[in-house]
Design a protein around this motif. Structure first.
Motif, PDB file in Angstrom:
ATOM      1  N   LEU A 119       0.672  -1.231   0.052  1.00 39.23           N
ATOM      2  CA  LEU A 119       0.088  -0.019   0.150  1.00 39.23           C
ATOM      3  C   LEU A 119       0.890   1.034   0.100  1.00 39.23           C
ATOM      4  CD1 LEU A 119      -2.531   1.627   0.325  1.00 39.23           C
ATOM      5  CD2 LEU A 119      -2.427   1.358   2.928  1.00 39.23           C
ATOM      6  N   LEU A 120       0.756   2.159  -1.153  1.00 38.39           N
ATOM      7  CA  LEU A 120       1.566   3.232  -1.369  1.00 38.39           C
ATOM      8  C   LEU A 120       0.893   4.445  -1.409  1.00 38.39           C
ATOM      9  CD1 LEU A 120       4.905   3.631  -3.242  1.00 38.39           C
ATOM     10  CD2 LEU A 120       3.064   5.265  -3.683  1.00 38.39           C
ATOM     11  N   VAL A 121       1.339   5.533  -0.814  1.00 40.61           N
ATOM     12  CA  VAL A 121       0.680   6.786  -0.483  1.00 40.61           C
ATOM     13  C   VAL A 121       1.901   7.858  -0.796  1.00 40.61           C
ATOM     14  CG1 VAL A 121      -0.545   8.600   0.648  1.00 40.61           C
ATOM     15  CG2 VAL A 121      -1.105   6.335   0.804  1.00 40.61           C
ATOM     16  N   ALA A 122       1.674   8.730  -2.061  1.00 38.54           N
ATOM     17  CA  ALA A 122       2.509   9.606  -2.301  1.00 38.54           C
ATOM     18  C   ALA A 122       1.619  10.943  -2.246  1.00 38.54           C
ATOM     19  CB  ALA A 122       3.100   9.566  -3.870  1.00 38.54           C
ATOM     20  N   PRO A 123       1.674  11.648  -1.152  1.00 39.23           N
ATOM     21  CA  PRO A 123       0.852  12.854  -0.598  1.00 39.23           C
ATOM     22  C   PRO A 123       1.008  14.188  -1.505  1.00 39.23           C
ATOM     23  CG  PRO A 123       2.173  12.667   0.837  1.00 39.23           C
ATOM     24  CD  PRO A 123       2.551  11.257   0.099  1.00 39.23           C
ATOM     25  N   ASN A 124       2.329  14.415  -1.868  1.00 41.93           N
ATOM     26  CA  ASN A 124       2.611  15.517  -2.570  1.00 41.93           C
ATOM     27  C   ASN A 124       2.214  15.497  -4.097  1.00 41.93           C
ATOM     28  OD1 ASN A 124       4.020  16.906  -0.432  1.00 41.93           O
ATOM     29  ND2 ASN A 124       5.630  15.524  -0.830  1.00 41.93           N
ATOM     30  N   GLU A 125       2.073  14.401  -4.798  1.00 44.64           N
ATOM     31  CA  GLU A 125       1.449  14.185  -6.015  1.00 44.64           C
ATOM     32  C   GLU A 125       0.005  13.618  -5.905  1.00 44.64           C
ATOM     33  OE1 GLU A 125       5.780  12.679  -7.562  1.00 44.64           O
ATOM     34  OE2 GLU A 125       4.792  12.109  -5.884  1.00 44.64           O
ATOM     35  N   GLY A 126      -0.565  13.521  -4.724  1.00 51.78           N
ATOM     36  CA  GLY A 126      -1.834  13.073  -4.670  1.00 51.78           C
ATOM     37  C   GLY A 126      -2.014  11.923  -5.182  1.00 51.78           C
ATOM     38  N   LYS A 127      -1.310  10.783  -4.887  1.00 53.49           N
ATOM     39  CA  LYS A 127      -1.590   9.688  -5.439  1.00 53.49           C
ATOM     40  C   LYS A 127      -1.461   8.446  -4.612  1.00 53.49           C
ATOM     41  CE  LYS A 127       0.099  10.841 -10.191  1.00 53.49           C
ATOM     42  NZ  LYS A 127       1.203  10.523 -11.002  1.00 53.49           N
ATOM     43  N   ALA A 128      -2.162   7.208  -4.945  1.00 52.89           N
ATOM     44  CA  ALA A 128      -2.202   5.977  -3.745  1.00 52.89           C
ATOM     45  C   ALA A 128      -2.078   4.942  -4.784  1.00 52.89           C
ATOM     46  CB  ALA A 128      -3.464   6.307  -2.962  1.00 52.89           C
ATOM     47  N   ARG A 129      -1.687   3.682  -4.086  1.00 54.70           N
ATOM     48  CA  ARG A 129      -1.794   2.250  -4.927  1.00 54.70           C
ATOM     49  C   ARG A 129      -1.922   1.337  -3.953  1.00 54.70           C
ATOM     50  NH1 ARG A 129      -1.395   0.724  -9.985  1.00 54.70           N
ATOM     51  NH2 ARG A 129      -0.187  -0.906 -10.612  1.00 54.70           N
ATOM     52  N   ILE A 130      -2.477   0.174  -4.468  1.00 56.00           N
ATOM     53  CA  ILE A 130      -2.534  -0.933  -3.923  1.00 56.00           C
ATOM     54  C   ILE A 130      -1.966  -2.048  -4.879  1.00 56.00           C
ATOM     55  CG2 ILE A 130      -3.817  -2.976  -3.008  1.00 56.00           C
ATOM     56  CD1 ILE A 130      -5.954  -0.921  -2.089  1.00 56.00           C
ATOM     57  N   GLU A 131      -0.656  -2.350  -4.641  1.00 55.02           N
ATOM     58  CA  GLU A 131      -0.277  -3.305  -5.451  1.00 55.02           C
ATOM     59  C   GLU A 131      -0.060  -4.800  -5.044  1.00 55.02           C
ATOM     60  OE1 GLU A 131       1.784  -4.366  -9.006  1.00 55.02           O
ATOM     61  OE2 GLU A 131       1.590  -2.217  -8.391  1.00 55.02           O
ATOM     62  N   VAL A 132      -0.754  -5.837  -5.728  1.00 45.22           N
ATOM     63  CA  VAL A 132      -1.117  -7.217  -5.275  1.00 45.22           C
ATOM     64  C   VAL A 132      -0.253  -7.985  -5.900  1.00 45.22           C
ATOM     65  CG1 VAL A 132      -3.020  -8.611  -5.034  1.00 45.22           C
ATOM     66  CG2 VAL A 132      -3.550  -6.312  -4.625  1.00 45.22           C
ATOM     67  N   GLY A 133       0.317  -9.475  -5.419  1.00 43.14           N
ATOM     68  CA  GLY A 133       1.197 -10.290  -6.025  1.00 43.14           C
ATOM     69  C   GLY A 133       0.087 -11.086  -6.675  1.00 43.14           C
ATOM     70  N   LEU A 134       0.756 -11.759  -7.552  1.00 44.88           N
ATOM     71  CA  LEU A 134      -0.085 -12.810  -8.538  1.00 44.88           C
ATOM     72  C   LEU A 134      -0.813 -13.908  -7.571  1.00 44.88           C
ATOM     73  CD1 LEU A 134       2.147 -13.030 -11.494  1.00 44.88           C
ATOM     74  CD2 LEU A 134       0.053 -11.782 -11.518  1.00 44.88           C
ATOM     75  N   GLY A 135       0.028 -14.101  -6.629  1.00 41.54           N
ATOM     76  CA  GLY A 135      -0.585 -15.264  -5.778  1.00 41.54           C
ATOM     77  C   GLY A 135      -1.786 -14.891  -4.880  1.00 41.54           C
ATOM     78  N   LEU A 136      -2.105 -13.711  -4.787  1.00 40.83           N
ATOM     79  CA  LEU A 136      -3.191 -12.988  -3.939  1.00 40.83           C
ATOM     80  C   LEU A 136      -4.227 -12.408  -4.879  1.00 40.83           C
ATOM     81  CD1 LEU A 136      -1.374 -10.922  -1.270  1.00 40.83           C
ATOM     82  CD2 LEU A 136      -2.151 -13.288  -1.167  1.00 40.83           C
ATOM     83  N   GLU A 137      -4.221 -12.447  -6.174  1.00 42.20           N
ATOM     84  CA  GLU A 137      -5.206 -12.015  -7.076  1.00 42.20           C
ATOM     85  C   GLU A 137      -6.440 -12.521  -6.801  1.00 42.20           C
ATOM     86  OE1 GLU A 137      -3.579 -12.200 -10.964  1.00 42.20           O
ATOM     87  OE2 GLU A 137      -2.883 -10.209 -10.938  1.00 42.20           O
ATOM     88  N   ASP A 138      -6.826 -13.829  -6.410  1.00 43.13           N
ATOM     89  CA  ASP A 138      -7.937 -14.417  -6.373  1.00 43.13           C
ATOM     90  C   ASP A 138      -8.583 -13.887  -5.144  1.00 43.13           C
ATOM     91  OD1 ASP A 138      -6.137 -15.846  -4.777  1.00 43.13           O
ATOM     92  OD2 ASP A 138      -7.409 -17.866  -4.776  1.00 43.13           O
ATOM     93  N   ILE A 139      -8.091 -13.361  -4.316  1.00 48.05           N
ATOM     94  CA  ILE A 139      -8.419 -13.005  -2.783  1.00 48.05           C
ATOM     95  C   ILE A 139      -8.797 -11.321  -2.951  1.00 48.05           C
ATOM     96  CG2 ILE A 139      -8.224 -12.824  -0.513  1.00 48.05           C
ATOM     97  CD1 ILE A 139      -6.573 -15.295  -0.648  1.00 48.05           C
ATOM     98  N   LEU A 140      -7.605 -10.671  -3.442  1.00 46.60           N
ATOM     99  CA  LEU A 140      -7.813  -9.169  -3.371  1.00 46.60           C
ATOM    100  C   LEU A 140      -7.756  -8.972  -4.784  1.00 46.60           C
ATOM    101  CD1 LEU A 140      -4.812  -8.407  -0.931  1.00 46.60           C
ATOM    102  CD2 LEU A 140      -7.232  -8.399  -0.407  1.00 46.60           C
ATOM    103  N   THR A 141      -9.230  -9.287  -5.383  1.00 48.58           N
ATOM    104  CA  THR A 141      -9.545  -8.837  -6.871  1.00 48.58           C
ATOM    105  C   THR A 141      -9.225  -7.527  -7.224  1.00 48.58           C
ATOM    106  OG1 THR A 141     -11.687  -8.784  -6.271  1.00 48.58           O
ATOM    107  CG2 THR A 141     -10.845 -10.924  -6.666  1.00 48.58           C
ATOM    108  N   ASP A 142      -9.397  -7.190  -8.246  1.00 46.09           N
ATOM    109  CA  ASP A 142      -9.251  -5.708  -9.027  1.00 46.09           C
ATOM    110  C   ASP A 142     -10.504  -5.234  -8.352  1.00 46.09           C
ATOM    111  OD1 ASP A 142      -7.200  -6.625 -10.393  1.00 46.09           O
ATOM    112  OD2 ASP A 142      -8.274  -6.513 -12.329  1.00 46.09           O
TER     113      ASP A 142
END
Length: 200
Positions: A119-142
């Protein structure tokens, strides 16, 4: 009501759903940090120093201690390795590219299972991201990751409550993984390998 300042930057976002990821981006972040990276030279990366790397200083010591213990418990009991990151700058890279580079350089997740989560937050650029490994895709879906971003994280970032948004998003993701333990790989506890240096 018209939002102004930082709240408007987070609220006027374009939500992008990519394979196994969820990102929140501004339509026009502006500022020097949004300039493209120098051609042929990748911007610098942070060093991995723990389960929480808070370069932007958004998380209080008390919350960092509590979350670190919870992240360790998640990894030791269920398996996935989850790291929370805040950055002062993406150095001209897209939030997608920067987060993916971090995950690959740091080696988040276990070999063979691809069960890392960032879980990444870049406050000065107003951006955030959730990056999920392939092995978790079926649980943490898009769809699920997008829901966490839009309901648990972004509303608080838009109000300037950075720590609360990070905390709520992290708790929701951890709860989902904990409740899905029967679908994850059982393995002996692993010690966290911190202080990983990235040179590019």
């Amino acid at each position: 009501m018209r939002l102004t300042g930082g709240a408007a930057r987070w609220a006027a976002l374009l939500l992008l759903i990519l394979p196994a990821t969820s990102s929140a981006q501004l339509t026009d972040p502006g500022g020097p940090s949004s300039a493209p990276a120098v051609s042929g030279k990748l911007p610098p990366l942070l060093n991995l120093t723990g389960r929480i790397v808070d370069e932007a200083d958004l998380i209080s010591p008390e919350t960092e201690t509590r979350l670190t213990l919870q992240l360790a418990e998640l990894e030791h009991e269920v398996g996935p390795q989850f790291v929370i990151v805040t950055v002062n700058s993406l150095h001209g890279q897209s939030v997608e590219a920067y987060t993916l580079r971090l995950g690959n350089c740091w080696g988040i997740g276990s070999a063979g299972h691809s069960d890392g989560l960032i879980l990444l937050v870049a406050p000065n650029e107003g951006k955030a991201r959730i990056e999920v490994g392939l092995g978790l895709e079926d649980i943490l879906t898009d769809a699920y990751s997008a829901k966490v971003m839009s309901k648990d994280i972004l509303p608080y970032l838009a109000k300037g409550e950075m720590e609360k948004g990070i905390n709520r998003g992290a708790k929701t993701l951890m709860h989902k993984l904990m409740s899905s333990r029967s679908r994850l790989y059982a393995r002996p506890p692993r010690d966290f390998q911190g202080n990983v240096t990235c040179n590019g």
